[in-house]
Design a protein around this motif. Structure first.
Motif, PDB file in Angstrom:
ATOM      1  N   PHE A 255       0.843  -1.183   0.000  1.00  0.00           N
ATOM      2  CA  PHE A 255       0.000   0.000   0.000  1.00  0.00           C
ATOM      3  C   PHE A 255       0.883   1.240   0.000  1.00  0.00           C
ATOM      4  O   PHE A 255       1.961   1.253   0.587  1.00  0.00           O
ATOM      5  CB  PHE A 255      -0.905   0.014   1.233  1.00  0.00           C
ATOM      6  CG  PHE A 255      -1.942  -1.068   1.242  1.00  0.00           C
ATOM      7  CD1 PHE A 255      -3.018  -1.024   0.377  1.00  0.00           C
ATOM      8  CD2 PHE A 255      -1.829  -2.148   2.113  1.00  0.00           C
ATOM      9  CE1 PHE A 255      -3.983  -2.032   0.379  1.00  0.00           C
ATOM     10  CE2 PHE A 255      -2.778  -3.151   2.123  1.00  0.00           C
ATOM     11  CZ  PHE A 255      -3.857  -3.105   1.250  1.00  0.00           C
ATOM     12  N   SER A 256       0.406   2.290  -0.652  1.00  0.00           N
ATOM     13  CA  SER A 256       1.215   3.515  -0.718  1.00  0.00           C
ATOM     14  C   SER A 256       1.067   4.373   0.536  1.00  0.00           C
ATOM     15  O   SER A 256       1.711   5.408   0.656  1.00  0.00           O
ATOM     16  CB  SER A 256       0.846   4.330  -1.970  1.00  0.00           C
ATOM     17  OG  SER A 256      -0.485   4.784  -1.886  1.00  0.00           O
ATOM     18  N   ASN A 257       0.232   3.924   1.496  1.00  0.00           N
ATOM     19  CA  ASN A 257       0.133   4.583   2.803  1.00  0.00           C
ATOM     20  C   ASN A 257       0.416   3.553   3.892  1.00  0.00           C
ATOM     21  O   ASN A 257      -0.460   3.202   4.689  1.00  0.00           O
ATOM     22  CB  ASN A 257      -1.247   5.227   3.003  1.00  0.00           C
ATOM     23  CG  ASN A 257      -2.384   4.206   2.888  1.00  0.00           C
ATOM     24  OD1 ASN A 257      -2.246   3.168   2.244  1.00  0.00           O
ATOM     25  ND2 ASN A 257      -3.510   4.499   3.513  1.00  0.00           N
ATOM     26  N   PRO A 258       1.646   3.012   3.930  1.00  0.00           N
ATOM     27  CA  PRO A 258       1.947   1.897   4.836  1.00  0.00           C
ATOM     28  C   PRO A 258       1.720   2.208   6.302  1.00  0.00           C
ATOM     29  O   PRO A 258       1.431   1.295   7.093  1.00  0.00           O
ATOM     30  CB  PRO A 258       3.422   1.586   4.551  1.00  0.00           C
ATOM     31  CG  PRO A 258       3.974   2.825   3.929  1.00  0.00           C
ATOM     32  CD  PRO A 258       2.845   3.432   3.166  1.00  0.00           C
ATOM     33  N   GLY A 259       1.806   3.484   6.687  1.00  0.00           N
ATOM     34  CA  GLY A 259       1.594   3.833   8.085  1.00  0.00           C
ATOM     35  C   GLY A 259       0.218   3.429   8.584  1.00  0.00           C
ATOM     36  O   GLY A 259       0.055   3.019   9.750  1.00  0.00           O
ATOM     37  N   LEU A 263      -0.521  -2.290  12.740  1.00  0.00           N
ATOM     38  CA  LEU A 263      -1.442  -2.601  13.832  1.00  0.00           C
ATOM     39  C   LEU A 263      -1.081  -1.843  15.105  1.00  0.00           C
ATOM     40  O   LEU A 263      -1.949  -1.503  15.919  1.00  0.00           O
ATOM     41  CB  LEU A 263      -1.431  -4.114  14.095  1.00  0.00           C
ATOM     42  CG  LEU A 263      -2.529  -4.660  15.013  1.00  0.00           C
ATOM     43  CD1 LEU A 263      -3.921  -4.300  14.495  1.00  0.00           C
ATOM     44  CD2 LEU A 263      -2.387  -6.171  15.169  1.00  0.00           C
ATOM     45  N   GLU A 264       0.218  -1.551  15.284  1.00  0.00           N
ATOM     46  CA  GLU A 264       0.668  -0.814  16.471  1.00  0.00           C
ATOM     47  C   GLU A 264      -0.015   0.550  16.578  1.00  0.00           C
ATOM     48  O   GLU A 264      -0.179   1.089  17.679  1.00  0.00           O
ATOM     49  CB  GLU A 264       2.183  -0.625  16.428  1.00  0.00           C
ATOM     50  CG  GLU A 264       2.979  -1.905  16.614  1.00  0.00           C
ATOM     51  CD  GLU A 264       3.019  -2.771  15.368  1.00  0.00           C
ATOM     52  OE1 GLU A 264       3.546  -3.902  15.452  1.00  0.00           O
ATOM     53  OE2 GLU A 264       2.523  -2.331  14.303  1.00  0.00           O
ATOM     54  N   ARG A 265      -0.421   1.100  15.447  1.00  0.00           N
ATOM     55  CA  ARG A 265      -1.117   2.390  15.432  1.00  0.00           C
ATOM     56  C   ARG A 265      -2.410   2.325  16.241  1.00  0.00           C
ATOM     57  O   ARG A 265      -2.843   3.321  16.846  1.00  0.00           O
ATOM     58  CB  ARG A 265      -1.419   2.763  13.974  1.00  0.00           C
ATOM     59  CG  ARG A 265      -2.167   4.061  13.769  1.00  0.00           C
ATOM     60  CD  ARG A 265      -2.382   4.320  12.280  1.00  0.00           C
ATOM     61  NE  ARG A 265      -3.240   3.336  11.655  1.00  0.00           N
ATOM     62  CZ  ARG A 265      -4.584   3.382  11.665  1.00  0.00           C
ATOM     63  NH1 ARG A 265      -5.195   4.379  12.293  1.00  0.00           N
ATOM     64  NH2 ARG A 265      -5.296   2.455  11.064  1.00  0.00           N
ATOM     65  N   GLU A 290      -8.607  -2.930   9.113  1.00  0.00           N
ATOM     66  CA  GLU A 290      -9.755  -2.190   8.563  1.00  0.00           C
ATOM     67  C   GLU A 290     -11.040  -2.464   9.340  1.00  0.00           C
ATOM     68  O   GLU A 290     -11.923  -1.612   9.382  1.00  0.00           O
ATOM     69  CB  GLU A 290      -9.930  -2.474   7.074  1.00  0.00           C
ATOM     70  CG  GLU A 290     -10.497  -3.828   6.716  1.00  0.00           C
ATOM     71  CD  GLU A 290     -10.856  -3.933   5.230  1.00  0.00           C
ATOM     72  OE1 GLU A 290     -10.653  -2.961   4.488  1.00  0.00           O
ATOM     73  OE2 GLU A 290     -11.338  -5.007   4.821  1.00  0.00           O
ATOM     74  N   LEU A 291     -11.141  -3.632   9.971  1.00  0.00           N
ATOM     75  CA  LEU A 291     -12.308  -3.899  10.811  1.00  0.00           C
ATOM     76  C   LEU A 291     -12.280  -3.024  12.064  1.00  0.00           C
ATOM     77  O   LEU A 291     -13.330  -2.572  12.541  1.00  0.00           O
ATOM     78  CB  LEU A 291     -12.340  -5.372  11.217  1.00  0.00           C
ATOM     79  CG  LEU A 291     -12.655  -6.379  10.101  1.00  0.00           C
ATOM     80  CD1 LEU A 291     -12.464  -7.796  10.596  1.00  0.00           C
ATOM     81  CD2 LEU A 291     -14.077  -6.183   9.576  1.00  0.00           C
ATOM     82  N   LEU A 292     -11.085  -2.787  12.597  1.00  0.00           N
ATOM     83  CA  LEU A 292     -10.960  -1.976  13.815  1.00  0.00           C
ATOM     84  C   LEU A 292     -10.980  -0.478  13.522  1.00  0.00           C
ATOM     85  O   LEU A 292     -11.265   0.324  14.406  1.00  0.00           O
ATOM     86  CB  LEU A 292      -9.656  -2.340  14.536  1.00  0.00           C
ATOM     87  CG  LEU A 292      -9.580  -3.771  15.087  1.00  0.00           C
ATOM     88  CD1 LEU A 292      -8.194  -4.037  15.655  1.00  0.00           C
ATOM     89  CD2 LEU A 292     -10.653  -4.007  16.141  1.00  0.00           C
ATOM     90  N   ASP A 293     -10.663  -0.110  12.289  1.00  0.00           N
ATOM     91  CA  ASP A 293     -10.637   1.305  11.895  1.00  0.00           C
ATOM     92  C   ASP A 293     -11.320   1.445  10.534  1.00  0.00           C
ATOM     93  O   ASP A 293     -10.674   1.622   9.511  1.00  0.00           O
ATOM     94  CB  ASP A 293      -9.183   1.795  11.825  1.00  0.00           C
ATOM     95  CG  ASP A 293      -9.091   3.310  11.639  1.00  0.00           C
ATOM     96  OD1 ASP A 293     -10.145   3.978  11.693  1.00  0.00           O
ATOM     97  OD2 ASP A 293      -7.976   3.815  11.424  1.00  0.00           O
TER      98      ASP A 293
END
Length: 393
Positions: A255-259, A263-265, A290-293
Motif C-alpha cells: 500500500f502507498s500509505n503503509p503507516g 497494527l501498532e497504530r 480495517e475492521l478496527l478502523d
C-alpha cells in the motif's frame, strides 16, 4: 447490446455530461506533486532503488480530463505518456489541458481498458486511478492492463473501499429509488441528491459524513455526480481486493500509505494482542486493521511484474558504497523544515541538512560522511523517511 456494453455506455454518458475531474485548466505546469506519479519516487518506494532508466513509457489508464496525465508528463521529463478513456468529452478536456500546460509528450486514445491490447508495446508504469471499480468486470480490466506491463514494471492502482463509503452507498441507492424511470438522467440525479441533502435533518448520519469528508469538493456538480449518481460502482474490502489482485497475477508490492496498515497504530496499549496478531498472515492483519478502523474510503497500492529487484540497505558496507541523491518529491529544500514525499513536515538537524545538500548523485555515502558529522544510523533514518534515493556503488 451486452450488459457490459450497456454499463460502459452509461459510464461514458455520465462523464460526457460531467467531465471528471473538474480541475481548472492552467497555462503552466500544475503545482506540487503526487509522488506516486513520479517514476523516481515510486520506483524508490517499491524497490529501494533509483531506476536504471528514466526514458520510460507510461500509460494513464482511464485518464478522464487528464489531471493525472498532466502530472505524469511534467513529473517525468524523459517519459512518453499515453492516456486512454471511455469518454470522448473527458478526453477533449484532457487534450486541451495538456496542450495549454505544455505537456506535449502525450498521446490520447478513445479506448476502453478492455481494449488496451490495441496499443503497441509495453509500459514501464501503468497508472489506473479511480477506474477499475467503475468497470462491470474489474478482473477482466486488471488482467488486460497486466498484459501491457513490462518486466520489472510498476502498476499504481486506486479503488474504493466499502467500509468508509457506507453512507455514500446509502445515498446512491436512495437517489436511484427516487429517480425511478429517470435513472440515467444524471442532471436529474444531481438535483434529487442536492435536494435530499438540503432537506435531511442536520444530525442525519449521511449528512454529517458528507460535511466531514466530501462537501468541499462536492460543491462541484461533476464531483457530486461522480460520487452519488454513478451508474456502476464496486466497493472493496481486503478480502475482495486481494481476489482482484491475485487475478492480475502480478506481485503485490504494498500500500502507498503503509503507516495506516500498522497494527501498532491501533493497539499500542495491548502488546499481548499485537503478539497474537503475529500469527496472522499479512492479509489477515490488513483485514483486522480495517475492521478496527473502518475509515477506509479507498485502497491505493502498487503491483509489479517480476523480476522485481529489491534492496535491503541495512548492511552498512552496502550503504556506505551507495550513491545518494535527493528524492525529487520534496518541497522547501534547502531548509531545515521541509515537506517530504507525503507532504508531511520534517524538521532536519544542522548535520542532516548538510548531509542532504551533498547528496548530488555523484559522491558515495562514505565520502560524504568523511566531511559531515553525521552517523550512519542517521543516514538510515533519512533513507527510511525517503528523503534520499540510492544507487548501488
Amino acid at each position: 447490446m451486452s450488459d457490459s456494453q450497456t454499463v460502459s455506455t452509461a459510464v461514458a454518458n455520465l462523464y460526457n455530461t460531467y467531465p471528471f475531474p473538474p480541475e481548472p485548466l492552467l497555462d503552466a505546469p500544475p503545482p506540487g506533486y503526487n509522488w506516486r506519479w513520479n517514476w523516481l519516487a515510486a520506483h524508490n518506494f517499491c524497490t529501494g532503488l533509483k531506476p536504471k532508466k528514466q526514458d520510460i513509457r507510461i500509460l494513464d489508464a482511464g485518464c478522464g480530463t487528464g489531471v493525472g496525465t498532466e502530472y505524469l508528463v511534467h513529473l517525468n521529463p524523459q517519459a512518453s505518456v499515453v492516456g486512454i478513456d471511455l469518454s470522448a468529452g473527458a478526453l477533449a478536456v484532457a487534450k486541451e489541458r495538456c496542450q495549454r500546460s505544455g505537456a506535449n509528450r502525450v498521446e490520447f486514445h478513445h479506448l476502453s481498458l478492455y481494449d488496451v491490447e490495441q496499443l503497441p508495446g509495453e509500459f514501464d508504469l501503468i497508472n489506473c486511478v479511480g477506474v477499475l471499480h467503475h468497470l462491470p468486470d474489474p478482473i477482466r480490466g486488471i488482467q488486460a492492463l497486466a498484459k501491457k506491463l513490462a518486466p520489472g514494471g510498476l502498476m499504481h492502482i486506486f479503488v474504493y473501499g466499502e467500509l468508509g463509503r457506507w453512507e455514500i452507498q446509502l445515498m446512491q441507492k436512495a437517489i436511484a429509488l427516487l429517480q425511478g424511470d429517470k435513472k440515467g438522467d444524471y442532471r436529474d440525479g444531481v438535483q434529487v441528491g442536492r435536494k435530499l441533502f438540503s432537506s435531511l435533518p442536520e444530525k442525519n448520519r449521511i449528512v454529517k459524513r458528507e460535511k466531514e469528508l466530501w462537501s468541499l469538493e462536492n460543491h462541484k456538480d461533476e464531483c457530486f455526480a461522480d460520487m452519488y449518481v454513478h451508474p456502476q460502482e464496486i466497493d472493496y474490502n481486503i478480502e475482495t481486493l486481494f481476489a482482484l489482485i491475485d487475478a492480475s497475477e502480478l506481485e503485490f508490492i504494498g500500500f502507498s500509505n503503509p503507516g495506516f496498515w500498522q497494527l501498532e497504530r491501533l493497539l499500542a496499549k495491548a502488546p499481548d494482542l499485537i503478539e497474537r496478531a503475529k500469527g496472522l498472515s499479512d492479509r489477515q492483519r490488513y483485514r483486522l486493521i480495517e475492521l478496527l478502523d473502518p475509515e477506509v474510503t479507498h485502497y491505493e497500492f502498487f503491483l509489479g511484474r517480476l523480476p522485481q529487484i529489491k534492496v535491503d540497505w541495512s548492511e552498512d558496507k552496502l550503504l556506505l558504497q551507495a550513491i545518494p541523491e535527493l528524492n525529487p518529491c520534496i518541497e522547501g529544500f534547502p531548509s531545515q523544515c521541509i515537506f517530504n514525499y507525503e507532504y508531511q513536515i520534517i524538521n532536519l538537524s544542522d548535520t542532516e541538512l548538510e548531509f542532504l545538500q551533498k547528496c548530488d548523485g555523484n559522491s558515495p555515502v562514505a565520502e560524504i560522511l568523511a566531511t559531515v558529522q553525521i552517523s550512519l544510523e542517521q543516514v538510515k533514518t533519512l533513507l527510511k523517511q525517503q528523503l534520499i534515493i540510492l544507487t548501488p556503488g
